[in-house]
Design an enzyme around this catalytic site. Structure first.
Site, short mmCIF file in Angstrom:
data_model
loop_
_atom_site.label_atom_id
_atom_site.label_comp_id
_atom_site.label_asym_id
_atom_site.label_seq_id
_atom_site.Cartn_x
_atom_site.Cartn_y
_atom_site.Cartn_z
N LYS A 51 8.72 22.91 16.94
CA LYS A 51 9.57 23.12 15.75
C LYS A 51 8.80 22.73 14.49
CE LYS A 51 13.88 22.59 18.24
NZ LYS A 51 14.83 21.65 18.81
N GLN A 95 17.64 15.88 18.33
CA GLN A 95 17.04 16.54 19.49
C GLN A 95 17.76 16.14 20.78
OE1 GLN A 95 14.62 18.97 19.48
NE2 GLN A 95 15.07 19.12 21.65
N ASP A 118 21.98 23.00 13.84
CA ASP A 118 22.09 23.36 15.26
C ASP A 118 23.45 24.01 15.55
OD1 ASP A 118 19.91 23.01 16.89
OD2 ASP A 118 20.22 20.85 17.14
#
Ligand code: NAD
Length: 280
Positions: A51, A95, A118
């Site tokens: 990422k 994460q 997200d």
């Protein structure tokens, strides 16, 4: 059979994002993504590294906040609250998976919904469910984009989503429902799975079991999207048995090179969308 080239589609989106980011920079806005990584899960380390690499390539500024499994929930939440207030940060990513001792849902709930790139927070999931889409989770959003790019119409189509996770199956099914598809969600308690999937015009599989969906699960001419990533002896396999299913499908995604590359660019597209709102 035609292959859906996720890598190419992702590269096209990257080029578009680069242009948008350079326009934002001319307006004095540098998109910023904060990543919170707790512990040292090897897969998470790789995902985070990728990422950050892609952000660097595109010109998105990243800040990585590392915590250990001995860190307190309070410390992590305090960091999230600071980032919520930081005007230079457009997206905050926790994460997943967090080490089991942490309550992931609780921690995510502290992320400002406007920065929840997200799309896993209750606000964004609730908005999706009420057909008032705000920030959509990257994997289902990437799949939707692929179907659009391939001009696959959704209205009235019989779509079967196998897998009902919060990050893939559920948001995927809801996105398709919002676009007028007739959607069936299957999971590990579903009876007669084959009978259901073999009626699908579009079959989307996210279960995490290598090559589980063989050609007898698939209708002739169906569009098949394979979300699965299963690593066996250093090889990646999807949830779909590509060799047999590709003979029956009209369109199919490969693994690797299908859904995976789209997921990361759609996450960054979410960051850029938030930055655009900041620029306004
Ligand atoms: P998960 O474990 O959270 O959920 C799996 C779902 O599949 C559950 O709803 C379960 O009931 C269902 N399931 C399991 N076995 C089944 C079976 N035999 N028949 C019917 N349903 C079954 O998984 P997830 O996080 O949604 O991930 C699924 C797969 O997708 C994994 O391989 C994961 O690595 C992959 N994934 C890929 C991307 C990407 O970008 N390509 C993103 C997220 C997840």
């Amino acid at each position: 059979m035609k292959l859906i080239d996720g890598k190419k589609q992702a590269n096209d989106i990257k080029e578009k994002l680069k242009k948008e980011i350079s326009t934002l920079k001319e307006q004095g806005v540098i998109p910023g993504l904060a990543i919170i990584l707790v512990g040292h899960d090897p897969a998470s380390e790789i995902y985070v590294k990728n990422k950050i690499k892609t952000c660097d390539e595109l010109g998105i500024c990243t800040l990585l906040y590392r915590f250990t499994k001995e860190s307190s929930e309070k410390e992590i939440i305090a960091q999230i609250k600071d980032l919520n207030e930081d005007d230079g940060i457009d997206g905050i990513l926790i994460q997943s998976p967090l080490p089991a001792i942490f309550n992931e849902d609780k921690i995510i709930s502290y992320v400002d919904p406007k920065k929840d790139v997200d799309g896993f927070g209750i606000n964004n999931l609730g908005a999706l469910l009420s057909n008032n889409e705000l920030i959509i989770a990257a994997t289902p959003l990437g799949i939707l984009k692929m179907l659009e790019n391939e001009s696959v119409s959704l209205e009235g189509k019989n779509v079967v989503v196998v897998g009902a996770s919060r990050i893939v199956g559920r948001p995927m099914a809801t996105l398709l429902l919002n676009r007028g598809a007739t959607v069936t969600i299957c999971h590990n308690k579903t009876k007669n799975l084959k009978g259901i999937t073999s009626n699908a015009d579009i079959l989307i599989v996210a279960i995490g079991q290598a090559k589980f969906i063989t050609s007898d699960f698939v209708k002739e001419g169906a569009v098949v999207i394979d979300v699965g990533i299963n690593r066996i002896d250093n090889h990646l396999y999807g949830d779909v048995d590509f060799d047999s299913v590709s003979k029956k499908a009209s369109l199919i995604t490969p693994v690797p090179g299908g859904v995976g590359p789209m997921t990361i660019v759609m996450l960054l597209s979410n960051v850029v969308d938030v930055a655009k709102r900041r620029a306004k």
